[in-house]
Design an enzyme around this catalytic site. Structure first.
Site, PDB file in Angstrom:
ATOM      1  N   ALA A  24      41.813  39.780  36.679  1.00  0.00           N
ATOM      2  CA  ALA A  24      42.715  39.467  35.571  1.00  0.00           C
ATOM      3  C   ALA A  24      42.090  38.852  34.327  1.00  0.00           C
ATOM      4  CB  ALA A  24      43.810  38.532  36.078  1.00  0.00           C
ATOM      5  N   GLY A  79      44.190  39.568  29.142  1.00  0.00           N
ATOM      6  CA  GLY A  79      44.852  40.454  28.171  1.00  0.00           C
ATOM      7  C   GLY A  79      46.057  41.150  28.791  1.00  0.00           C
ATOM      8  N   LYS A  80      45.798  41.751  29.943  1.00  0.00           N
ATOM      9  CA  LYS A  80      46.888  42.505  30.572  1.00  0.00           C
ATOM     10  C   LYS A  80      47.839  41.560  31.306  1.00  0.00           C
ATOM     11  CE  LYS A  80      43.778  46.332  30.654  1.00  0.00           C
ATOM     12  NZ  LYS A  80      42.547  45.538  30.394  1.00  0.00           N
ATOM     13  N   CYS A 118      37.909  50.475  31.525  1.00  0.00           N
ATOM     14  CA  CYS A 118      37.676  50.711  30.097  1.00  0.00           C
ATOM     15  C   CYS A 118      36.419  51.556  29.943  1.00  0.00           C
ATOM     16  CB  CYS A 118      37.571  49.399  29.318  1.00  0.00           C
ATOM     17  SG  CYS A 118      36.305  48.286  29.931  1.00  0.00           S
TER      18      CYS A 118
HETATM   19  C1  LIG Z   1      37.722  44.655  33.135  1.00  0.00           C
HETATM   20  S1  LIG Z   1      37.665  42.959  33.338  1.00  0.00           S
HETATM   21  C2  LIG Z   1      39.357  42.560  33.419  1.00  0.00           C
HETATM   22  C3  LIG Z   1      40.037  42.459  32.085  1.00  0.00           C
HETATM   23  C4  LIG Z   1      41.433  41.904  32.201  1.00  0.00           C
HETATM   24  N1  LIG Z   1      42.250  42.683  33.109  1.00  0.00           N
HETATM   25  C5  LIG Z   1      42.115  41.823  30.852  1.00  0.00           C
HETATM   26  O1  LIG Z   1      42.909  42.688  30.517  1.00  0.00           O
HETATM   27  O2  LIG Z   1      41.850  40.860  30.126  1.00  0.00           O
HETATM   28  C6  LIG Z   1      37.198  42.806  34.985  1.00  0.00           C
HETATM   29  C7  LIG Z   1      37.314  41.409  35.577  1.00  0.00           C
HETATM   30  O3  LIG Z   1      37.060  41.520  36.958  1.00  0.00           O
HETATM   31  C8  LIG Z   1      36.424  40.357  37.396  1.00  0.00           C
HETATM   32  N2  LIG Z   1      35.791  40.700  38.679  1.00  0.00           N
HETATM   33  C9  LIG Z   1      34.615  41.323  38.909  1.00  0.00           C
HETATM   34  N3  LIG Z   1      34.429  41.492  40.218  1.00  0.00           N
HETATM   35  C10 LIG Z   1      35.516  40.974  40.844  1.00  0.00           C
HETATM   36  C11 LIG Z   1      35.908  40.838  42.195  1.00  0.00           C
HETATM   37  N4  LIG Z   1      35.136  41.282  43.187  1.00  0.00           N
HETATM   38  N5  LIG Z   1      37.082  40.227  42.449  1.00  0.00           N
HETATM   39  C12 LIG Z   1      37.865  39.767  41.464  1.00  0.00           C
HETATM   40  N6  LIG Z   1      37.546  39.864  40.170  1.00  0.00           N
HETATM   41  C13 LIG Z   1      36.387  40.465  39.863  1.00  0.00           C
HETATM   42  C14 LIG Z   1      35.492  39.984  36.277  1.00  0.00           C
HETATM   43  O4  LIG Z   1      35.216  38.614  36.314  1.00  0.00           O
HETATM   44  C15 LIG Z   1      36.334  40.381  35.052  1.00  0.00           C
HETATM   45  O5  LIG Z   1      37.026  39.269  34.576  1.00  0.00           O
END
Ligand SMILES: C[S@@+](CC[C@H](N)C(=O)[O-])C[C@H]1O[C@@H](n2cnc3c(N)ncnc32)[C@H](O)[C@@H]1O
EC number: 2.1.1.176
Length: 443
Positions: A257, A261-262, A379
């Site tokens: 999360a 943003g989402k 993305c």
């Molecule tokens: C694409 S970003 C998410 C953007 C967010 N949904 C937004 O709209 O602002 C991916 C997120 O996944 C988290 N992440 C990476 N590996 C993860 C895991 N195994 N479990 C949970 N979160 C994870 C990262 O820290 C990052 O914040």
């Protein structure tokens, strides 16, 4: 500090420590009393060098026999970038000013070398022989549009040559900044009237009414932002929460999360009712969600540090809707984060990332109630991190089926090829490159 010196310091941190360009830029600019024009110059130089690094280094290879140390190289790249891409900077200023700062930072010897290389380039540009498109397409695309090999390969693997080239070109364009109006605090029409009263120009979103392209500089220090009336977010990213289509009173789990943003858009669509449970692996990133919720006046979000490759037993079959917005290579947001080009993923690293994406989707599916929905998004561009994951998931989970995405999308958004997914691109849709698919648990 002068703009070129600040630019050097930022680039040095980004290139030597793999620091994020946006964060590093803001960190260095914070204490500086720069005029707007100098701030703009510094930004253009930093992000321009990052965006064009592969092209710059290719050209420089004709003028330096052996690759110099990183610090010298940064000055060469900064000098050449100004000569090639900053029309308003006269050549003598581009070279002299850059060399002067180099003298201060690196000493006379290296400054003399930088001076000689940049002047040689000016005198003998014709020494550069660019790759031939017919003979070596990959090298041509890499050097012409400045991309690492893995991105060129990814696009050639997914599109024909012409479209791959157009996409690479479009990902180099500078986008207008899009904002989401926080309808929890202000009605969209009232917000437009407020902008009019401040004399701030804006443009309507291409697809969504809550999206506005607003002409403000340094948004994060703007009153509208501080009061929580806006969130900086691309329309492609907004389409994800719209596709999830949360309703008032729903229980929603957003498994990756941060920075929210989402999550905050989902909370907004639910009119701050029901519950949004937001997981992320990194505690410091969950703090960003909390800060955003506070600023936006959101109270229905609960955060939890969790590794979403595992299943959180507390929430088995508890959610009406689940969002898996997984970590990815980020090709679709290069316009905003050109430092994605600096990552040199190996095949092994990409395979590991794909494995993580699948595990997260698989675990997320366990939270969905019967009849509930699961949205998978990235993305990035390319079937490797997108369609292939969904196809594998469907094979292994006969209790889920794909929802026709065309029905979920705003009418103006064209989906040319396959109505089971949407892949937006700046080339076709003028927004970031996101992949979205929606699944329904049928039993
Ligand atoms: C694409 S970003 C998410 C953007 C967010 N949904 C937004 O709209 O602002 C991916 C997120 O996944 C988290 N992440 C990476 N590996 C993860 C895991 N195994 N479990 C949970 N979160 C994870 C990262 O820290 C990052 O914040």
């Amino acid at each position: 500090m002068k703009p070129r010196e600040i630019a050097y310091k930022i680039l040095q941190e980004v290139l030597s420590k793999e620091a994020y360009a946006n964060i590093t830029f803001n960190k260095y600019l914070k204490g500086q009393e720069l005029k707007e024009i100098d701030r703009g110059f510094t930004k253009e130089l930093v992000f321009g060098v990052i965006e064009r690094k592969y092209t710059l280094d290719f050209i420089l290879s004709f003028f330096v026999k052996k690759a110099p140390d990183l610090k010298t190289m940064i000055f060469l790249e900064m000098g050449l970038y100004q000569l090639l891409y900053m029309d308003k900077v006269p050549s003598y200023a581009a070279i002299n000013e850059t060399v002067n700062i180099a003298k201060k930072v690196l000493g006379t010897k290296r400054a003399n070398f930088i001076n000689a290389v940049l002047r040689n380039y000016e005198r003998e540009k014709e020494r550069v022989i660019f790759p031939d498109k017919e003979r070596d397409l990959k090298q041509y695309l890499k050097v012409t549009y400045s991309y690492p090999e893995w991105i060129v390969e990814r696009l050639l693997n997914n599109y024909d040559e012409e479209k791959a080239e157009e996409l690479l070109k479009s990902l180099n364009e500078r986008p207008e900044i899009c904002y989401r109006v926080n309808t929890l605090k202000i009605d969209i029409e009232d917000f437009k009237r407020l902008l009019d009263s401040y004399g701030i120009a804006y443009k309507k979103g291409y697809y969504l009414e809550e999206a506005l392209y607003i002409d403000i500089k340094n948004p994060e220090s703007h009153q509208l932002y501080k009061e929580g009336l806006i969130y900086i977010q691309d329309e492609a990213s907004m389409l994800v929460s719209k596709t999830l289509n949360p309703k008032e009173g729903d229980t929603v789990i957003d498994v990756c999360a941060a920075p929210g943003g989402k999550t905050t858009h989902i909370a907004q669509l639910m009119k701050n009712s029901g519950e949004v449970i937001a997981f992320d692996l990194h505690p410091h990133r969950l703090e960003l969600i909390k800060e955003n919720c506070k600023r936006l006046g959101i109270t229905n979000v609960k955060t939890e540090v969790f590794d979403s490759t595992f299943v959180n037993e507390k929430y088995l079959e508890k959610a009406d809707k689940v969002l898996a917005d997984v970590p990815c290579t980020g090709i679709g947001i290069i316009r905003k984060k050109p430092d994605i080009k600096l990552k040199n993923y190996t095949r092994k690293e990409i395979s590991e990332l794909i494995e993580t994406q699948y595990k997260i989707l698989d675990s997320s599916s366990k939270y969905v109630k019967k009849g509930g929905f699961l949205v998978y998004s990235t993305c990035t561009i390319g079937k490797e991190e997108n369609q292939n994951i969904i196809m594998k998931f469907l094979k292994e989970h006969p209790n889920f089926k794909l929802v026709d995405i065309k029905v979920e999308m705003p009418s103006g958004l064209s989906i040319e090829t396959d109505s089971r997914y949407v892949q937006t691109t700046p080339l076709e849709h003028e927004i970031d490159g996101f992949f979205i698919s929606k699944l329904r648990r049928i039993k």
